[in-house]
Scaffold this active site. Sequence first.
Site, PDB file in Angstrom:
ATOM      1  N   GLU A   1      -5.038  20.955  39.011  1.00 17.54           N
ATOM      2  CA  GLU A   1      -5.321  20.260  37.589  1.00 17.54           C
ATOM      3  C   GLU A   1      -4.203  20.458  36.578  1.00 17.54           C
ATOM      4  O   GLU A   1      -3.442  21.425  37.012  1.00 17.54           O
ATOM      5  CB  GLU A   1      -6.577  20.631  37.236  1.00 17.54           C
ATOM      6  CG  GLU A   1      -6.991  20.340  35.879  1.00 17.54           C
ATOM      7  CD  GLU A   1      -7.585  18.812  35.752  1.00 17.54           C
ATOM      8  OE1 GLU A   1      -6.454  17.967  36.232  1.00 17.54           O
ATOM      9  OE2 GLU A   1      -8.445  18.455  35.153  1.00 17.54           O
ATOM     10  N   ASP A   2      -4.117  19.488  35.857  1.00 17.03           N
ATOM     11  CA  ASP A   2      -2.959  19.587  34.656  1.00 17.03           C
ATOM     12  C   ASP A   2      -3.210  20.610  33.548  1.00 17.03           C
ATOM     13  O   ASP A   2      -2.367  21.628  33.300  1.00 17.03           O
ATOM     14  CB  ASP A   2      -2.660  18.042  34.207  1.00 17.03           C
ATOM     15  CG  ASP A   2      -3.726  17.565  33.745  1.00 17.03           C
ATOM     16  OD1 ASP A   2      -4.803  17.975  33.930  1.00 17.03           O
ATOM     17  OD2 ASP A   2      -3.456  16.441  32.941  1.00 17.03           O
TER      18      ASP A   2
ATOM     19  N   ASP B   1      -9.257  22.397  29.422  1.00 16.92           N
ATOM     20  CA  ASP B   1      -9.448  22.251  28.174  1.00 16.92           C
ATOM     21  C   ASP B   1     -11.052  22.880  27.701  1.00 16.92           C
ATOM     22  O   ASP B   1     -11.015  23.921  27.849  1.00 16.92           O
ATOM     23  CB  ASP B   1      -9.337  20.791  27.420  1.00 16.92           C
ATOM     24  CG  ASP B   1      -9.184  20.615  25.923  1.00 16.92           C
ATOM     25  OD1 ASP B   1      -8.698  21.463  25.378  1.00 16.92           O
ATOM     26  OD2 ASP B   1      -9.853  19.716  25.679  1.00 16.92           O
TER      27      ASP B   1
ATOM     28  N   PHE C   1      -2.410  19.577  21.111  1.00 19.73           N
ATOM     29  CA  PHE C   1      -2.315  18.489  22.133  1.00 19.73           C
ATOM     30  C   PHE C   1      -0.928  18.209  22.721  1.00 19.73           C
ATOM     31  O   PHE C   1       0.191  18.250  21.862  1.00 19.73           O
ATOM     32  CB  PHE C   1      -2.729  17.167  21.652  1.00 19.73           C
ATOM     33  CG  PHE C   1      -3.283  16.125  22.699  1.00 19.73           C
ATOM     34  CD1 PHE C   1      -4.502  16.354  23.051  1.00 19.73           C
ATOM     35  CD2 PHE C   1      -2.283  15.233  22.983  1.00 19.73           C
ATOM     36  CE1 PHE C   1      -4.881  15.259  24.156  1.00 19.73           C
ATOM     37  CE2 PHE C   1      -2.501  14.436  24.010  1.00 19.73           C
ATOM     38  CZ  PHE C   1      -3.921  14.465  24.729  1.00 19.73           C
TER      39      PHE C   1
ATOM     40  N   ARG D   1       4.029  10.554  30.215  1.00 14.29           N
ATOM     41  CA  ARG D   1       3.887  11.148  31.426  1.00 14.29           C
ATOM     42  C   ARG D   1       5.333  11.716  31.926  1.00 14.29           C
ATOM     43  O   ARG D   1       5.484  12.647  32.703  1.00 14.29           O
ATOM     44  CB  ARG D   1       3.181  10.395  32.277  1.00 14.29           C
ATOM     45  CG  ARG D   1       1.688  10.306  32.036  1.00 14.29           C
ATOM     46  CD  ARG D   1       0.978   9.706  33.145  1.00 14.29           C
ATOM     47  NE  ARG D   1      -0.226   9.063  32.899  1.00 14.29           N
ATOM     48  CZ  ARG D   1      -1.384   9.635  32.638  1.00 14.29           C
ATOM     49  NH1 ARG D   1      -1.221  10.894  32.857  1.00 14.29           N
ATOM     50  NH2 ARG D   1      -2.493   9.013  32.297  1.00 14.29           N
TER      51      ARG D   1
HETATM   52  P1  IMP Z   1     -11.732  19.281  30.091  1.00 10.55           P
HETATM   53  O1  IMP Z   1     -12.939  18.587  30.704  1.00 10.55           O
HETATM   54  O2  IMP Z   1     -12.127  19.432  28.500  1.00 10.55           O
HETATM   55  O3  IMP Z   1     -11.357  20.819  30.478  1.00 10.55           O
HETATM   56  O4  IMP Z   1     -10.674  18.398  29.961  1.00 10.55           O
HETATM   57  C1  IMP Z   1      -9.559  18.302  30.925  1.00 10.55           C
HETATM   58  C2  IMP Z   1      -8.696  17.125  30.789  1.00 10.55           C
HETATM   59  O5  IMP Z   1      -8.449  16.262  29.540  1.00 10.55           O
HETATM   60  C3  IMP Z   1      -7.314  17.206  31.638  1.00 10.55           C
HETATM   61  O6  IMP Z   1      -7.349  17.007  32.662  1.00 10.55           O
HETATM   62  C4  IMP Z   1      -6.651  16.186  30.567  1.00 10.55           C
HETATM   63  O7  IMP Z   1      -6.418  15.007  31.282  1.00 10.55           O
HETATM   64  C5  IMP Z   1      -7.071  16.221  29.488  1.00 10.55           C
HETATM   65  N1  IMP Z   1      -6.517  16.974  28.300  1.00 10.55           N
HETATM   66  C6  IMP Z   1      -7.003  18.105  27.740  1.00 10.55           C
HETATM   67  N2  IMP Z   1      -6.155  18.474  26.843  1.00 10.55           N
HETATM   68  C7  IMP Z   1      -5.020  17.805  27.056  1.00 10.55           C
HETATM   69  C8  IMP Z   1      -3.796  17.930  26.237  1.00 10.55           C
HETATM   70  O8  IMP Z   1      -3.356  18.600  25.578  1.00 10.55           O
HETATM   71  N3  IMP Z   1      -2.729  16.815  26.537  1.00 10.55           N
HETATM   72  C9  IMP Z   1      -3.048  16.067  27.591  1.00 10.55           C
HETATM   73  N4  IMP Z   1      -4.369  15.884  28.050  1.00 10.55           N
HETATM   74  C10 IMP Z   1      -5.118  16.611  27.879  1.00 10.55           C
HETATM   75 MG    MG Z   2      -6.895  15.448  33.888  1.00 12.39          MG
END
Ligand code: IMP
Ligand code: MG
Length: 181
Positions: A100-101, A104, A153, A166
Amino acid sequence: MEKHNDILHILIDRETLSKRVDEMGKQISKDFAGKRPLIISILKGSWIFLADLIRAMDIDADVDFMAISSYGSGTNSTGEIKLIMDLNRSVKGRDVLIVEDIIDSGLTMDYMLKLLKARGANTVTIATLLSKPSRRKIQIPIDYVGFEIEDKFVIGYGLDFDEKFRGLKDIAVLRPEAYQN
Ligand code: IMP
Ligand code: MG
């Protein structure tokens, strides 16, 4: 890539990224020695990380992709997880490594963990390049974290804002004015 006005500053430069991703690849290879994990890369943010990570690994692995969305076009999760593209192979009995990238709120990974376990994966391990611990809505076990970052962000190295940035080679902080209107 040209320097863009929407970028506030570089948070993690390309050399630091490269070193850390190499370390993660070596560690994962050690931990999965003798196994053949099924790597599941979560699209779209993680494919650049995956490309570098897999070249830092020296074990056999299968790779597959899933696309999940928890964001609209803004910078805040809607909290609603959508499965946009599913795997085309079974995870039953497999040792799965999710790539995963960024984690959050944790909602996406919580959804993935439940789904893969329900489908009969033997083990599910999580490798994320970035984590924002202060944003967590749900606690999830993360096995490999590249960098813990503050609640900003970020863009670049696969991560986008509204599908842009990207291709940036470094991870940068987006200027708040770019998304607060
Ligand atoms: P979560 O379900 O809230 O943990 O969200 C995870 C997803 O939100 C990641 O896989 C990203 O695609 C996106 N995301 C969360 N924070 C960022 C950020 O700072 N930059 C870009 N994408 C983000
Ligand atoms: Mg993602």
